[in-house]
Scaffold this motif. Sequence first.
Motif, PDB file in Angstrom:
ATOM      1  N   SER A  92       1.015  -1.331   0.120  1.00 46.20           N
ATOM      2  CA  SER A  92      -0.068  -0.019   0.054  1.00 46.20           C
ATOM      3  C   SER A  92       0.725   1.184   0.028  1.00 46.20           C
ATOM      4  CB  SER A  92      -0.785   0.087   1.348  1.00 46.20           C
ATOM      5  OG  SER A  92      -2.049  -1.164   1.110  1.00 46.20           O
ATOM      6  N   ILE A  95       2.048   1.798  -3.663  1.00 44.69           N
ATOM      7  CA  ILE A  95       1.253   2.272  -4.458  1.00 44.69           C
ATOM      8  C   ILE A  95       1.155   3.788  -4.125  1.00 44.69           C
ATOM      9  CG2 ILE A  95      -1.226   2.373  -5.087  1.00 44.69           C
ATOM     10  CD1 ILE A  95      -1.280  -0.982  -4.338  1.00 44.69           C
ATOM     11  N   TYR A  96       1.080   4.206  -2.854  1.00 47.23           N
ATOM     12  CA  TYR A  96       0.836   5.623  -2.402  1.00 47.23           C
ATOM     13  C   TYR A  96       2.062   6.414  -3.002  1.00 47.23           C
ATOM     14  CZ  TYR A  96       0.645   9.817   0.489  1.00 47.23           C
ATOM     15  OH  TYR A  96       0.401  10.962   1.036  1.00 47.23           O
ATOM     16  N   LEU A  97       3.076   5.891  -3.116  1.00 50.66           N
ATOM     17  CA  LEU A  97       4.558   6.451  -3.617  1.00 50.66           C
ATOM     18  C   LEU A  97       4.569   6.223  -5.069  1.00 50.66           C
ATOM     19  CD1 LEU A  97       7.045   5.499  -0.726  1.00 50.66           C
ATOM     20  CD2 LEU A  97       6.034   7.532  -1.067  1.00 50.66           C
ATOM     21  N   ASN A  98       3.491   5.861  -5.790  1.00 48.04           N
ATOM     22  CA  ASN A  98       3.329   6.065  -7.251  1.00 48.04           C
ATOM     23  C   ASN A  98       4.214   4.829  -7.821  1.00 48.04           C
ATOM     24  OD1 ASN A  98       1.449   8.132  -7.497  1.00 48.04           O
ATOM     25  ND2 ASN A  98       3.224   9.628  -7.440  1.00 48.04           N
ATOM     26  N   LYS A  99       4.484   3.876  -7.154  1.00 45.43           N
ATOM     27  CA  LYS A  99       5.231   2.495  -7.488  1.00 45.43           C
ATOM     28  C   LYS A  99       3.997   1.488  -7.683  1.00 45.43           C
ATOM     29  CE  LYS A  99       9.446   4.083  -6.440  1.00 45.43           C
ATOM     30  NZ  LYS A  99      10.287   4.540  -7.554  1.00 45.43           N
ATOM     31  N   ASP A 100       3.055   1.692  -8.510  1.00 46.42           N
ATOM     32  CA  ASP A 100       1.684   0.951  -8.632  1.00 46.42           C
ATOM     33  C   ASP A 100       2.145  -0.459  -8.789  1.00 46.42           C
ATOM     34  OD1 ASP A 100       0.472   3.489  -8.195  1.00 46.42           O
ATOM     35  OD2 ASP A 100      -0.214   3.567 -10.164  1.00 46.42           O
ATOM     36  N   THR A 101       2.902  -0.708  -9.856  1.00 45.80           N
ATOM     37  CA  THR A 101       2.967  -2.424 -10.264  1.00 45.80           C
ATOM     38  C   THR A 101       3.642  -2.873  -9.155  1.00 45.80           C
ATOM     39  OG1 THR A 101       3.556  -1.225 -12.425  1.00 45.80           O
ATOM     40  CG2 THR A 101       3.994  -3.624 -12.062  1.00 45.80           C
TER      41      THR A 101
END
Length: 139
Positions: A92, A95-101
């Motif tokens: 999570s 994802i919050y740090l824009n490392k979605d994959t």
Amino acid sequence: MPNNVQKAQNQKAKKVVTAVAHYSGPFPPATELEHYESICPGFAEKLMERYVAQSNHRMELETKVIDSGIRNSARGQIFAFILAMVTILIGSALIYLNKDTIGIVAILGALGTLAGVFIYGNKSKKDERIQKARVNPDI
């Protein structure tokens, strides 16, 4: 002459009979136990005490093994929960740090591992029950 001696020895050897007693269960038959008791007074009581002590020891060991298995299972579930939550939190955060994959892979990996372990554990227990049923159909 040596031939006669040899024949006599062979006849004596043929007359020797070996008796082997076989019984199943913790105690010999009553007649045999009576015979042992006449040779060694108190034998039957000692045998009974030994059997009771061994039986108690076996039951204690079985209780310890079962209790240990329950504790280990509970401990494993707690550690699996903590590990999954940490992995999901890290996913999570990614994802919050824009490392979605990477975040999604971490979350799905943790959930997939937990689901796999759960399914494998249930299948193993089912296979074990089936195997026991084949060996002991009366139970």
